[in-house]
Design a protein around this motif. Structure first.
Motif, PDB file in Angstrom:
ATOM      1  N   ARG A 150      36.491  42.919  40.323  1.00 44.64           N
ATOM      2  CA  ARG A 150      35.065  42.642  40.039  1.00 44.64           C
ATOM      3  C   ARG A 150      34.137  43.405  41.247  1.00 44.64           C
ATOM      4  O   ARG A 150      33.160  43.943  40.876  1.00 44.64           O
ATOM      5  N   ASP A 151      34.430  42.945  42.465  1.00 48.72           N
ATOM      6  CA  ASP A 151      33.615  43.375  43.449  1.00 48.72           C
ATOM      7  C   ASP A 151      33.501  44.841  43.851  1.00 48.72           C
ATOM      8  O   ASP A 151      32.691  45.656  44.137  1.00 48.72           O
ATOM      9  N   VAL A 152      34.693  45.454  43.549  1.00 43.53           N
ATOM     10  CA  VAL A 152      34.869  46.925  43.631  1.00 43.53           C
ATOM     11  C   VAL A 152      34.218  47.644  42.633  1.00 43.53           C
ATOM     12  O   VAL A 152      33.456  48.619  42.903  1.00 43.53           O
ATOM     13  N   VAL A 153      34.049  47.162  41.395  1.00 47.17           N
ATOM     14  CA  VAL A 153      33.464  47.668  40.314  1.00 47.17           C
ATOM     15  C   VAL A 153      31.871  47.737  40.528  1.00 47.17           C
ATOM     16  O   VAL A 153      31.253  48.735  40.456  1.00 47.17           O
ATOM     17  N   ASP A 154      31.397  46.430  40.799  1.00 47.61           N
ATOM     18  CA  ASP A 154      29.934  46.352  41.381  1.00 47.61           C
ATOM     19  C   ASP A 154      29.388  47.215  42.495  1.00 47.61           C
ATOM     20  O   ASP A 154      28.503  47.754  42.505  1.00 47.61           O
ATOM     21  N   ARG A 155      30.125  46.962  43.608  1.00 51.23           N
ATOM     22  CA  ARG A 155      29.924  48.023  44.632  1.00 51.23           C
ATOM     23  C   ARG A 155      30.041  49.398  44.572  1.00 51.23           C
ATOM     24  O   ARG A 155      29.308  50.158  45.299  1.00 51.23           O
ATOM     25  N   ILE A 156      31.220  49.748  44.090  1.00 54.02           N
ATOM     26  CA  ILE A 156      31.742  51.258  44.169  1.00 54.02           C
ATOM     27  C   ILE A 156      31.407  51.879  42.811  1.00 54.02           C
ATOM     28  O   ILE A 156      31.063  52.909  42.640  1.00 54.02           O
ATOM     29  N   ILE A 157      32.345  51.307  41.947  1.00 54.07           N
ATOM     30  CA  ILE A 157      32.536  51.962  40.445  1.00 54.07           C
ATOM     31  C   ILE A 157      31.133  52.191  39.698  1.00 54.07           C
ATOM     32  O   ILE A 157      30.715  53.324  39.175  1.00 54.07           O
ATOM     33  N   PHE A 196      41.606  42.704  45.440  1.00 56.97           N
ATOM     34  CA  PHE A 196      41.876  44.013  45.498  1.00 56.97           C
ATOM     35  C   PHE A 196      42.766  44.795  46.587  1.00 56.97           C
ATOM     36  O   PHE A 196      43.746  45.623  46.449  1.00 56.97           O
ATOM     37  N   HIS A 197      43.038  44.043  47.682  1.00 52.74           N
ATOM     38  CA  HIS A 197      43.564  44.221  48.654  1.00 52.74           C
ATOM     39  C   HIS A 197      45.250  44.108  48.255  1.00 52.74           C
ATOM     40  O   HIS A 197      46.139  45.190  48.420  1.00 52.74           O
TER      41      HIS A 197
END
Length: 100
Positions: A23-30, A64-65
């Motif tokens: 969820r963090d990956v989507v918000d910060r990068i995607i 994610f890791h």
């Protein structure tokens, strides 16, 4: 996937990176890439698309890791880097208000 991992390692230091969720990956990068390019992340990185080698699913709140490590583990013995279809990367992320 690896590019996103490397970007996150720059954004989050040490232990903080290990707590990042999909969820963090989507918000910060995607989502920012989708908003700027008006394309999904995968097509932004590969405009002509790629033939998919494997479908990979995920949980929004998974670490994610750990997700990246598990994928690397599965494909560590393959001779050729696989082209993965990962929904967070392959589908356009964001609602109508977020992508205006």
């Amino acid at each position: 996937l690896i590019e996103a991992r490397d970007t996150l390692r720059l954004l989050y230091s040490g232990r903080a990176y290990r707590k990042v969720t999909m969820r963090d990956v989507v918000d910060r990068i995607i989502k920012p890439v989708c908003k700027e390019s008006k394309k999904c992340y995968a097509l932004n990185k590969n405009p002509d698309g790629l033939k998919v080698s494997a479908f990979v699913t995920h949980s929004w709140d998974e670490n994610f890791h750990t997700f990246v490590e598990s994928i690397e583990s599965v494909f560590e013995t393959t001779m050729q880097k696989p082209n993965l279809w990962i929904c967070a990367f392959a589908l356009f992320q964001g609602n109508a208000d977020e992508i205006k």
